[in-house]
Design a protein around this motif. Structure first.
Motif, PDB file in Angstrom:
ATOM      1  N   ARG A 134       0.813  -1.217   0.000  1.00 32.48           N
ATOM      2  CA  ARG A 134       0.000   0.000   0.000  1.00 32.48           C
ATOM      3  C   ARG A 134       0.852   1.274   0.000  1.00 32.48           C
ATOM      4  N   GLN A 135       2.025   1.218   0.635  1.00 32.19           N
ATOM      5  CA  GLN A 135       2.832   2.436   0.715  1.00 32.19           C
ATOM      6  C   GLN A 135       3.256   2.943  -0.666  1.00 32.19           C
ATOM      7  N   PRO A 136       3.748   2.092  -1.580  1.00 36.16           N
ATOM      8  CA  PRO A 136       4.073   2.612  -2.919  1.00 36.16           C
ATOM      9  C   PRO A 136       2.855   3.196  -3.630  1.00 36.16           C
ATOM     10  N   LEU A 137       1.711   2.538  -3.434  1.00 38.75           N
ATOM     11  CA  LEU A 137       0.497   3.056  -4.078  1.00 38.75           C
ATOM     12  C   LEU A 137       0.091   4.405  -3.478  1.00 38.75           C
ATOM     13  N   GLU A 138       0.263   4.539  -2.173  1.00 37.75           N
ATOM     14  CA  GLU A 138      -0.037   5.829  -1.541  1.00 37.75           C
ATOM     15  C   GLU A 138       0.916   6.909  -2.040  1.00 37.75           C
ATOM     16  N   GLN A 139       2.155   6.520  -2.298  1.00 35.38           N
ATOM     17  CA  GLN A 139       3.108   7.499  -2.828  1.00 35.38           C
ATOM     18  C   GLN A 139       2.721   7.918  -4.250  1.00 35.38           C
ATOM     19  N   ILE A 140       2.192   6.967  -5.023  1.00 38.27           N
ATOM     20  CA  ILE A 140       1.692   7.333  -6.357  1.00 38.27           C
ATOM     21  C   ILE A 140       0.552   8.330  -6.226  1.00 38.27           C
ATOM     22  N   ARG A 141      -0.363   8.037  -5.308  1.00 39.24           N
ATOM     23  CA  ARG A 141      -1.479   8.963  -5.087  1.00 39.24           C
ATOM     24  C   ARG A 141      -0.974  10.326  -4.622  1.00 39.24           C
ATOM     25  N   SER A 142       0.002  10.319  -3.728  1.00 41.53           N
ATOM     26  CA  SER A 142       0.536  11.583  -3.214  1.00 41.53           C
ATOM     27  C   SER A 142       1.200  12.380  -4.333  1.00 41.53           C
ATOM     28  N   ALA A 143       1.949  11.694  -5.204  1.00 46.33           N
ATOM     29  CA  ALA A 143       2.583  12.389  -6.330  1.00 46.33           C
ATOM     30  C   ALA A 143       1.522  12.953  -7.274  1.00 46.33           C
ATOM     31  N   GLY A 144       0.452  12.186  -7.497  1.00 47.92           N
ATOM     32  CA  GLY A 144      -0.641  12.683  -8.333  1.00 47.92           C
ATOM     33  C   GLY A 144      -1.299  13.902  -7.729  1.00 47.92           C
ATOM     34  N   ASP A 145      -1.515  13.872  -6.402  1.00 51.13           N
ATOM     35  CA  ASP A 145      -2.103  15.035  -5.733  1.00 51.13           C
ATOM     36  C   ASP A 145      -1.195  16.258  -5.849  1.00 51.13           C
ATOM     37  N   ALA A 146       0.128  16.040  -5.717  1.00 45.96           N
ATOM     38  CA  ALA A 146       1.064  17.161  -5.842  1.00 45.96           C
ATOM     39  C   ALA A 146       1.030  17.748  -7.248  1.00 45.96           C
ATOM     40  N   LEU A 147       0.982  16.867  -8.240  1.00 44.70           N
ATOM     41  CA  LEU A 147       0.908  17.344  -9.619  1.00 44.70           C
ATOM     42  C   LEU A 147      -0.397  18.088  -9.864  1.00 44.70           C
ATOM     43  N   LEU A 148      -1.507  17.598  -9.328  1.00 46.67           N
ATOM     44  CA  LEU A 148      -2.789  18.285  -9.469  1.00 46.67           C
ATOM     45  C   LEU A 148      -2.740  19.660  -8.811  1.00 46.67           C
ATOM     46  N   SER A 149      -2.132  19.728  -7.624  1.00 50.14           N
ATOM     47  CA  SER A 149      -2.016  21.017  -6.953  1.00 50.14           C
ATOM     48  C   SER A 149      -1.207  22.004  -7.785  1.00 50.14           C
ATOM     49  N   LEU A 150      -0.110  21.512  -8.405  1.00 51.86           N
ATOM     50  CA  LEU A 150       0.707  22.377  -9.259  1.00 51.86           C
ATOM     51  C   LEU A 150      -0.101  22.858 -10.467  1.00 51.86           C
ATOM     52  N   VAL A 151      -0.877  21.956 -11.073  1.00 54.35           N
ATOM     53  CA  VAL A 151      -1.723  22.335 -12.212  1.00 54.35           C
ATOM     54  C   VAL A 151      -2.701  23.432 -11.799  1.00 54.35           C
ATOM     55  N   GLU A 152      -3.342  23.255 -10.664  1.00 57.69           N
ATOM     56  CA  GLU A 152      -4.308  24.250 -10.193  1.00 57.69           C
ATOM     57  C   GLU A 152      -3.635  25.590  -9.923  1.00 57.69           C
ATOM     58  N   ASP A 153      -2.423  25.560  -9.383  1.00 56.57           N
ATOM     59  CA  ASP A 153      -1.713  26.807  -9.096  1.00 56.57           C
ATOM     60  C   ASP A 153      -1.366  27.551 -10.382  1.00 56.57           C
ATOM     61  N   VAL A 154      -0.832  26.814 -11.359  1.00 56.94           N
ATOM     62  CA  VAL A 154      -0.472  27.451 -12.630  1.00 56.94           C
ATOM     63  C   VAL A 154      -1.698  28.055 -13.293  1.00 56.94           C
TER      64      VAL A 154
END
Length: 706
Positions: A371-391
């Motif tokens: 589960r930890q690698p999958l959570e890290q994938i989700r976390s990276a996706g959330d970070a990328l989404l946050s960056l998209v929203e900021d831009v």
């Protein structure tokens, strides 16, 4: 704009309208007119030769102008020989004429500017008063002084000759020179006829006909009849054409007066030898010069002022049209920018939905060690989404604020949620302190406030190696203070000064310890100012930092509670609902199907709006999850078509599940007949809660569906 002391036009300037040959021909005609008037009337009625020479010096470049001056001197000498002038005036007249023309041209270019546009009222007056009058007066004074010495003129005769010399020369220069300069400066458009030529010719013909009528009779002093038609010409014609009309009046009036005919002959003149001496005809000629002075003073200033007004109006229209065109281009550019940003948001959210969705589905099925690698994938996706929203937030420039009742505790908790896992992993504490004065219902923009707090909390967690982060909220009168404090590395004064600039970071070296694009705090400041407040920072190196939002927020009477996180069990959704998933992207349909299967839902799929409408005609559904951007029939059109089917299908709840995530996108979905809007990428709990709420509201009423 003043010019320099320059006699000739710049060599690079292009001669327009009138060339050297034209000016030479005009000069010969002018000399002939002066000589003929001397032979016919024993007096110089009109002397336009110097005016033609001045215009040539002003219009022609250096070499043609020099040729004009030399040839003009030779022609003037020849004319004096024909006229029978005696020495020394045979030479003096030619020298004074040439000197006068050079002096007027030199001063005119100095006081009138390099362009020397005599259609401007101010430049015309400067030309007459500062260039013509002084030069002609000096020329006349020198000639009369020589005559006094050689011929022994008395005072009265000297003054009479001086005023006659000055009047003839000055009037000729003021009438003829501007007309020639204006004609030479005209810029006709090749292949386009002058649309007003016939009208202008008719007005000039009428003016000259009335002038001929007035000066052809000797029964009544009717010179005043000329002025109504003169004003008509002044208001309707260009200055160059008005000047041609004035030349016509001068020729007709001068010839008639010198011949002993016309309205001016009938005028009783006072016995003023210095002005009206020399007999009836000569006295009438003096009155004629006064009359022409009035004609010039009326016609040319009015014409130039009217032309200047038309020019300014045309300039205003042109600038207005240019401004309107620029505004339309800006609006089109802004619309194109908005479409581009909306498209980019959609295109970036679509693959993120698949990444985050599959990671979440797999994490629910995976063994604890996976589960930890999958959570890290989700976390990276959330970070990328946050960056998209900021831009997108920085780029789109949307200033709309959606004020609604809210509670600070709920907004702060929503802003903390994405950072709890990272804080727990690094052993950081997260504390929230909502003071009683701030623990009330307030009016504000939940989305903008959450986004600002999320960035402040994210920065605090990022730059805090140990210790914790505290969020405190208080209210003083109508101002809410939300402080985010950390125990991190802190900032120095130089870093704090540029902290809120876009793409600026405290450490932008390649060896920096912390990532980020440098736009988070710029977004915070933007959101704070859009909400009517600001953000300030208090920090010292090694002592942590405190960022404080100061926002004006009034109390609300009631507030709807924010949606609580749902565990989304099958029991919460009651009986297993039948749901239609409409999406043109296969991966997104599969992610939705997997999540809905976990909830125990029965799922059908459609790949576009047309297929969705056909399925709704043949099957009943408890809920439709509708994408918006699809081929053939998009989600908005499909929703309207389903609402138009009638019966149970028209009352089926429709929830937008789309990568179009901007506020106006949600508004369009609701306007098309949908019941809610959920932006991709979707989280399992958010989808479950949205489905639960939509199903809880029940089917639409028939009136609402209509």
């Amino acid at each position: 704009m003043r010019g320099r002391w320059r006699l000739f036009k710049h060599e690079a300037a292009r001669t327009q309208g009138l060339g050297l040959r034209t000016f030479l021909a005009l000069y010969v005609v002018a000399l002939a007119l002066g000589t003929l008037s001397t032979f016919a009337f024993d007096a110089v009625v009109f002397w336009p030769a110097n005016a033609v020479m001045i215009a040539a010096l002003l219009v022609l470049p250096r070499r043609p102008a020099m040729a004009m001056l030399v040839i003009g001197i030779a022609l003037n000498l020849l004319n004096n020989l024909v006229r029978g002038d005696q020495m020394p005036f045979f030479i003096i007249n030619v020298a004074m004429n040439a000197a006068e023309a050079v002096a007027v041209a030199l001063v005119a270019r100095r006081v009138g500017g390099a362009a020397l546009d005599l259609r401007r009222p101010g430049r015309l007056w400067r030309f007459a008063l500062l260039a013509v009058a002084p030069a002609v007066l000096v020329s006349a004074g020198v000639s009369v002084a020589i005559a006094v010495v050689l011929h022994g003129y008395g005072l009265e005769q000297a003054v009479f000759v001086l005023q006659r010399f000055f009047t003839v020369e000055a009037l000729s220069a003021v009438i003829v020179t501007p007309a020639l300069v204006m004609i030479a400066s005209r810029k006709p458009v090749p292949g386009h006829a002058d649309p007003h030529r016939a009208r202008d010719s008719a007005i000039i013909a009428l003016l000259l006909a009335v002038t001929a009528l007035v000066f052809a009779q000797t029964h009544a002093p009717m010179a005043f009849l000329i002025f109504p038609f003169l004003l008509l010409a002044a208001f309707r014609l260009s200055p160059s054409r008005v000047a041609l009309g004035v030349i016509g009046i001068a020729v007709i009036g001068g010839a008639a007066t010198a011949s002993g005919r016309g309205a001016l002959i009938l005028t009783d003149l006072p016995d003023w030898p210095m002005l009206f001496g020399g007999g009836d005809v000569v006295s009438a000629l003096s009155l004629y010069y006064v009359f022409m002075l009035v004609v010039v003073a009326v016609a040319l200033p009015v014409s130039t002022a009217t032309t200047e007004r038309r020019r300014l109006m045309q300039s205003l229209r042109s600038r207005t049209e240019a401004a309107d065109a620029a505004r339309r281009r800006a609006e089109q550019s802004d619309a194109a920018k908005s479409r581009f940003l909306a498209l980019m948001s959609h295109e970036m959210r679509t693959p993120l939905n698949s990444i985050a969705g599959y990671a979440e589905v797999l994490s629910r099925r995976a063994a604890p060690d996976d589960r930890q690698p999958l959570e890290q994938i989700r976390s990276a996706g959330d970070a990328l989404l946050s960056l998209v929203e900021d831009v997108l937030e920085i780029s789109r420039g949307d200033d709309a604020v959606e004020a609604a009742p809210l509670r600070l505790a709920e907004v702060v908790e929503a802003a903390l949620a994405p950072h709890r896992l990272e804080a727990e992993t690094r052993g950081l504490s997260l504390r929230v302190d909502i003071r009683p004065d701030a623990a009330v219902a307030l009016i504000g923009d939940r989305r903008r406030l959450r986004q600002a707090l999320q960035h402040l909390i994210g920065n605090a967690v990022k730059f805090t190696p140990h210790g914790g982060v505290t969020v405190r909220a208080d209210r003083l009168d109508e101002t809410v203070l939300i402080a985010v404090s950390d125990t991190g590395c802190g900032l120095d004064a130089d870093q704090a000064a540029t902290l809120f600039e876009v793409f600026v970071q405290g450490d932008d070296s390649i060896s920096r310890r912390h990532g980020g694009a440098g736009i988070g705090l710029a977004v915070v400041q933007r959101q704070a100012r859009l909400l009517g407040g600001d953000v300030v920072v208090d920090s010292r190196p090694g002592e942590g930092a405190t960022f404080t939002l100061r926002l004006p927020m009034t109390m609300a009477e009631t507030v709807e509670p924010a949606p609580a996180a749902a565990s989304a069990t099958t029991e919460e959704l009651a009986a297993a609902p039948r749901i239609l998933v409409v999406d043109d992207h296969p991966a997104n349909r599969e992610v939705a199907r997997l999540m809905l299967n976990v909830m125990g839902c029965e799922v059908d799929q459609a790949e576009d709006g047309d297929q969705a409408v056909r399925l709704c005609q043949s099957s009943d559904y408890d809920l439709i999850l509708m994408d918006v951007r699809m081929p053939r029939i998009d989600g908005l059109a499909a929703t309207r078509a389903i609402r138009a089917l009638g019966g149970r299908a028209a009352r089926t709840p429709i929830l937008a599940l789309t990568a179009d995530a901007m506020p106006e996108d949600a508004a369009r979905c609701l306007a098309a007949g949908m019941d809610g809007h959920l932006a991709k990428p979707i989280a399992f709990t958010d989808l479950a809660e949205a489905i639960r709420q939509t199903l809880a509201e029940g089917p639409r009423d028939v009136a609402d569906a209509a």
